[in-house]
Design an enzyme around this catalytic site. Structure first.
Site, PDB file in Angstrom:
ATOM      1  N   GLU A 114      54.818 -15.252  14.217  1.00 35.19           N
ATOM      2  CA  GLU A 114      55.723 -14.220  15.476  1.00 35.19           C
ATOM      3  C   GLU A 114      55.359 -15.602  16.271  1.00 35.19           C
ATOM      4  OE1 GLU A 114      51.273 -13.660  17.996  1.00 35.19           O
ATOM      5  OE2 GLU A 114      51.343 -12.517  16.313  1.00 35.19           O
ATOM      6  N   GLU A 137      58.425   6.489   7.339  1.00 35.21           N
ATOM      7  CA  GLU A 137      58.454   7.991   7.448  1.00 35.21           C
ATOM      8  C   GLU A 137      59.699   8.973   7.533  1.00 35.21           C
ATOM      9  OE1 GLU A 137      54.730   8.429   9.514  1.00 35.21           O
ATOM     10  OE2 GLU A 137      53.559   8.161   8.452  1.00 35.21           O
TER      11      GLU A 137
END
Length: 274
Positions: free
Chosen positions: A112, A81
């Site tokens: 992960e 953004e």
């Protein structure tokens, strides 16, 4: 130092399946109200990290967010953004998620759990001492992030983190840790809820304050935003009208000619001063 995962502790509520919809929504909202208060307590830590980031980016460095699952997605969202909102290059703020971009939509099993993959992923971006890396993990124990921060520290790269547990392995590794303690989740262990909200708030604070410090906001307006749809074009026209007191047609013509709110306003003022 003791490390207790409060994000994994049992919810203060039980028999959720027996609650009415209104009870569920009211109780979730009650828990959510505590999140901004938890964030407020760590403003000094956020400030310290922001003050580390700004000079790095002014000198051509980049800001990296690294996480897995919800935390990784939040980092990717905040990074993605920045260009449309502040008009910065797409490689100034970069979100990296364990498992790669496919993990934004679909969980990648065991992505992960690697202590080495995070650093390997950073290598693809030619990470250097000019950059800053922020690890994001609600638990503070994600190997993917911890391993990356450890290697960054060894290579003289500034590291920060955002976590929701005190004294976590990740916070001990980060040079500038932010520990937002939101307590147990409404649904036990569902850290996409309060912990995710806390991380989102902190990321908003970091990126917005950094961009303002970099001069990407004038007054209170996004003068460098990308004009990627009609809504944003109309917002840009209104900004120009308000700033230099011209009619809508003049503002629209200036925006079309100069391509951004900042350039349109500056060009108009320069012409007036000649």
């Amino acid at each position: 130092m003791n490390f207790t995962k409060t994000t994994e502790e049992p919810s203060k509520y039980n028999h959720l399946e027996k609650m009415t919809v209104k009870e569920l929504l009211t109780n979730i909202n009650q828990e959510d109200k505590s999140v901004p208060q938890a964030v407020e307590k760590v403003i000094p830590a956020i400030e310290t990290l922001v003050q580390e980031i700004v000079p790095k980016l002014k000198n051509g460095g980049r800001l990296f967010y690294m996480g897995a699952g919800t935390s990784g997605r939040l980092g990717v969202v905040d990074a993605s953004e920045c260009p449309p909102t502040f008009g910065v290059p797409y490689d100034m703020v970069i979100g990296i998620i364990a498992g790669g971009d496919i993990a934004i939509r679909k969980a990648v099993e065991f992505a992960e759990d690697s202590l080495t993959q995070g650093w390997e992923d950073l290598q693809e971006y030619n990470i250097s001492k000019k950059d800053v890396v922020i690890g994001i993990a609600a638990s503070g124990s994600t190997p993917y992030v911890i391993g990356a921060l450890k290697k960054c520290n060894k290579n003289g790269i500034v590291t920060g983190c955002i976590t929701c547990n005190l004294h976590s392995p990740m916070a001990r590794e980060a040079q500038f840790p932010i520990e937002v303690i939101v307590g147990p989740e409404f649904v036990t262990g569902s850290s996409r809820m309060k912990a995710g909200t806390a991380q989102k708030l902190v990321l908003n604070m970091i990126s917005t304050s950094v961009m303002i410090q970099l001069g990407r906001v004038v007054g209170n307006k996004m003068v460098d935003m990308q004009l990627s749809n009609h809504k944003l074009v109309n917002r840009g026209i209104k900004m120009i009208m308000d700033e230099i007191n011209v009619d809508k047609t003049t503002a629209a013509n200036l925006l079309e000619k100069y391509g951004s709110v900042r350039n349109a306003i500056n060009a108009y003022k320069d012409e007036k001063n000649q």
